[in-house]
Scaffold this motif. Structure first.
Motif, PDB file in Angstrom:
ATOM      1  N   HIS A  89      10.205  19.161   3.353  1.00 22.03           N
ATOM      2  CA  HIS A  89      10.843  18.019   3.988  1.00 22.03           C
ATOM      3  C   HIS A  89       9.917  16.808   3.959  1.00 22.03           C
ATOM      4  O   HIS A  89       8.696  16.956   4.074  1.00 22.03           O
ATOM      5  N   VAL A  90      10.511  15.635   3.794  1.00 30.61           N
ATOM      6  CA  VAL A  90       9.794  14.362   3.885  1.00 30.61           C
ATOM      7  C   VAL A  90      10.405  13.591   5.041  1.00 30.61           C
ATOM      8  O   VAL A  90      11.630  13.531   5.179  1.00 30.61           O
ATOM      9  N   LEU A  91       9.568  13.001   5.872  1.00 26.82           N
ATOM     10  CA  LEU A  91      10.020  12.149   6.973  1.00 26.82           C
ATOM     11  C   LEU A  91       9.631  10.723   6.639  1.00 26.82           C
ATOM     12  O   LEU A  91       8.489  10.459   6.261  1.00 26.82           O
ATOM     13  N   SER A  92      10.588   9.793   6.747  1.00 25.15           N
ATOM     14  CA  SER A  92      10.283   8.383   6.493  1.00 25.15           C
ATOM     15  C   SER A  92      10.607   7.548   7.719  1.00 25.15           C
ATOM     16  O   SER A  92      11.528   7.852   8.472  1.00 25.15           O
ATOM     17  N   GLY A  93       9.831   6.499   7.910  1.00 28.56           N
ATOM     18  CA  GLY A  93      10.094   5.499   8.938  1.00 28.56           C
ATOM     19  C   GLY A  93      10.340   4.169   8.244  1.00 28.56           C
ATOM     20  O   GLY A  93       9.776   3.910   7.172  1.00 28.56           O
ATOM     21  N   CYS A  94      11.182   3.320   8.830  1.00 26.26           N
ATOM     22  CA  CYS A  94      11.585   2.080   8.176  1.00 26.26           C
ATOM     23  C   CYS A  94      11.392   0.864   9.064  1.00 26.26           C
ATOM     24  O   CYS A  94      11.330   0.978  10.289  1.00 26.26           O
ATOM     25  N   GLU A  95      11.349  -0.305   8.409  1.00 27.00           N
ATOM     26  CA  GLU A  95      11.229  -1.577   9.128  1.00 27.00           C
ATOM     27  C   GLU A  95      12.351  -1.779  10.125  1.00 27.00           C
ATOM     28  O   GLU A  95      12.164  -2.349  11.182  1.00 27.00           O
ATOM     29  N   GLY A  96      13.543  -1.329   9.799  1.00 29.60           N
ATOM     30  CA  GLY A  96      14.710  -1.528  10.646  1.00 29.60           C
ATOM     31  C   GLY A  96      14.768  -0.649  11.883  1.00 29.60           C
ATOM     32  O   GLY A  96      15.700  -0.744  12.671  1.00 29.60           O
ATOM     33  N   GLY A  97      13.792   0.253  12.057  1.00 34.62           N
ATOM     34  CA  GLY A  97      13.748   1.079  13.253  1.00 34.62           C
ATOM     35  C   GLY A  97      14.321   2.464  13.094  1.00 34.62           C
ATOM     36  O   GLY A  97      14.409   3.216  14.057  1.00 34.62           O
ATOM     37  N   SER A  98      14.697   2.843  11.895  1.00 35.52           N
ATOM     38  CA  SER A  98      15.237   4.188  11.707  1.00 35.52           C
ATOM     39  C   SER A  98      14.187   5.105  11.095  1.00 35.52           C
ATOM     40  O   SER A  98      13.213   4.664  10.498  1.00 35.52           O
ATOM     41  N   ALA A  99      14.399   6.392  11.257  1.00 36.95           N
ATOM     42  CA  ALA A  99      13.587   7.423  10.622  1.00 36.95           C
ATOM     43  C   ALA A  99      14.554   8.424  10.014  1.00 36.95           C
ATOM     44  O   ALA A  99      15.642   8.653  10.552  1.00 36.95           O
ATOM     45  N   GLY A 136      18.001  18.372  -1.688  1.00 34.64           N
ATOM     46  CA  GLY A 136      18.054  17.122  -2.428  1.00 34.64           C
ATOM     47  C   GLY A 136      18.823  16.022  -1.721  1.00 34.64           C
ATOM     48  O   GLY A 136      19.452  15.192  -2.361  1.00 34.64           O
ATOM     49  N   LYS A 137      18.793  16.016  -0.385  1.00 34.88           N
ATOM     50  CA  LYS A 137      19.515  14.991   0.365  1.00 34.88           C
ATOM     51  C   LYS A 137      18.882  14.780   1.731  1.00 34.88           C
ATOM     52  O   LYS A 137      18.077  15.587   2.190  1.00 34.88           O
ATOM     53  N   ALA A 138      19.277  13.687   2.349  1.00 33.92           N
ATOM     54  CA  ALA A 138      18.821  13.418   3.714  1.00 33.92           C
ATOM     55  C   ALA A 138      19.482  14.434   4.631  1.00 33.92           C
ATOM     56  O   ALA A 138      20.691  14.620   4.600  1.00 33.92           O
ATOM     57  N   SER A 139      18.674  15.126   5.418  1.00 33.26           N
ATOM     58  CA  SER A 139      19.244  16.134   6.306  1.00 33.26           C
ATOM     59  C   SER A 139      19.634  15.542   7.652  1.00 33.26           C
ATOM     60  O   SER A 139      20.545  16.030   8.291  1.00 33.26           O
ATOM     61  N   ARG A 140      18.925  14.485   8.073  1.00 33.97           N
ATOM     62  CA  ARG A 140      19.336  13.834   9.318  1.00 33.97           C
ATOM     63  C   ARG A 140      18.650  12.479   9.442  1.00 33.97           C
ATOM     64  O   ARG A 140      17.579  12.250   8.908  1.00 33.97           O
ATOM     65  N   GLY A 141      19.314  11.602  10.180  1.00 34.81           N
ATOM     66  CA  GLY A 141      18.753  10.297  10.501  1.00 34.81           C
ATOM     67  C   GLY A 141      18.410  10.255  11.978  1.00 34.81           C
ATOM     68  O   GLY A 141      19.098  10.856  12.799  1.00 34.81           O
ATOM     69  N   LEU A 142      17.329   9.612  12.295  1.00 35.40           N
ATOM     70  CA  LEU A 142      16.887   9.485  13.676  1.00 35.40           C
ATOM     71  C   LEU A 142      16.925   8.004  14.036  1.00 35.40           C
ATOM     72  O   LEU A 142      16.214   7.202  13.445  1.00 35.40           O
ATOM     73  N   THR A 143      17.769   7.657  14.977  1.00 38.20           N
ATOM     74  CA  THR A 143      17.905   6.259  15.372  1.00 38.20           C
ATOM     75  C   THR A 143      17.513   6.111  16.837  1.00 38.20           C
ATOM     76  O   THR A 143      17.305   7.082  17.532  1.00 38.20           O
ATOM     77  N   GLY A 144      17.443   4.903  17.284  1.00 37.28           N
ATOM     78  CA  GLY A 144      17.119   4.662  18.680  1.00 37.28           C
ATOM     79  C   GLY A 144      15.898   3.789  18.864  1.00 37.28           C
ATOM     80  O   GLY A 144      15.668   3.278  19.955  1.00 37.28           O
ATOM     81  N   HIS A 145      15.103   3.620  17.822  1.00 32.96           N
ATOM     82  CA  HIS A 145      13.960   2.723  17.916  1.00 32.96           C
ATOM     83  C   HIS A 145      14.463   1.283  17.839  1.00 32.96           C
ATOM     84  O   HIS A 145      15.335   0.971  17.041  1.00 32.96           O
ATOM     85  N   ARG A 146      13.912   0.431  18.639  1.00 31.45           N
ATOM     86  CA  ARG A 146      14.333  -0.974  18.622  1.00 31.45           C
ATOM     87  C   ARG A 146      13.567  -1.794  17.601  1.00 31.45           C
ATOM     88  O   ARG A 146      14.005  -2.855  17.203  1.00 31.45           O
ATOM     89  N   ASN A 147      12.416  -1.300  17.194  1.00 30.33           N
ATOM     90  CA  ASN A 147      11.573  -2.020  16.259  1.00 30.33           C
ATOM     91  C   ASN A 147      11.171  -1.125  15.098  1.00 30.33           C
ATOM     92  O   ASN A 147      11.546   0.048  15.048  1.00 30.33           O
ATOM     93  N   GLN A 148      10.375  -1.670  14.223  1.00 35.22           N
ATOM     94  CA  GLN A 148       9.891  -0.989  13.044  1.00 35.22           C
ATOM     95  C   GLN A 148       9.186   0.320  13.402  1.00 35.22           C
ATOM     96  O   GLN A 148       8.446   0.383  14.374  1.00 35.22           O
ATOM     97  N   VAL A 149       9.417   1.349  12.614  1.00 39.00           N
ATOM     98  CA  VAL A 149       8.722   2.635  12.774  1.00 39.00           C
ATOM     99  C   VAL A 149       7.502   2.593  11.856  1.00 39.00           C
ATOM    100  O   VAL A 149       7.642   2.421  10.648  1.00 39.00           O
ATOM    101  N   ASN A 150       6.311   2.737  12.428  1.00 36.73           N
ATOM    102  CA  ASN A 150       5.081   2.582  11.662  1.00 36.73           C
ATOM    103  C   ASN A 150       4.376   3.881  11.329  1.00 36.73           C
ATOM    104  O   ASN A 150       3.617   3.945  10.387  1.00 36.73           O
ATOM    105  N   CYS A 151       4.531   4.909  12.129  1.00 31.27           N
ATOM    106  CA  CYS A 151       3.830   6.149  11.816  1.00 31.27           C
ATOM    107  C   CYS A 151       4.487   7.313  12.535  1.00 31.27           C
ATOM    108  O   CYS A 151       5.275   7.134  13.397  1.00 31.27           O
TER     109      CYS A 151
END
Length: 132
Positions: free
Chosen positions: A99-109, A117-132
């Motif tokens: 599995h690979v976990l990514s964080g994005c500028e838009g606040g999603s992971a 070979g696909k995204a297994s789940r999205g994690l939302t709820g962050h109001r700001n950029q996810v940095n680590c």
């Protein structure tokens, strides 16, 4: 952003750091080990923001808004995942590299399942950029 100082892993030391000294009894100069380039390839035409290195794979992510997975031994591109509508800012691999976990500028992971070979789940709820 990067600091002006050279990171310790590249050989830099803060100005106030002391360097430990060793007593060398032989007349031969100590040998220094040099880093050697193992492999190089172009992963994306857009800037890369982050890299996750495993024992057999490497994942890259950046302004292209895609997570790309490569085989480390021969740089073969294995998979790509559309990450989000914003740049990827951070990546990590799980311990068994399935599995690979990514964080994005838009606040999603997102969690990507490399076996499926696909995204297994999205994690939302962050109001700001996810940095680590």
């Amino acid at each position: 952003s990067c600091s002006a100082a050279t990171p310790p892993f590249l050989g830099g030391l803060p100005r106030d750091a002391s360097i430990p000294r060793r007593n060398v009894s032989s007349k031969a100069a100590p040998q220094q080990k040099m880093a050697a380039l193992q492999q190089e390839w172009v992963a994306s035409p857009a800037p890369i923001n982050c890299i996750a290195l495993g024992s057999s794979i490497i994942a890259t992510g950046g302004q292209e808004r895609r997570c790309c997975v490569w085989r480390l031994k021969d740089a073969e591109h294995l998979q790509s995942f559309a990450a989000s509508t914003s740049s990827i800012t951070c990546l990590d691999l799980d311990h068994d590299e399935t599995h690979v976990l990514s964080g994005c500028e838009g606040g999603s992971a997102r969690v990507y399942d490399l076996r499926e070979g696909k995204a297994s789940r999205g994690l939302t709820g962050h109001r700001n950029q996810v940095n680590c």
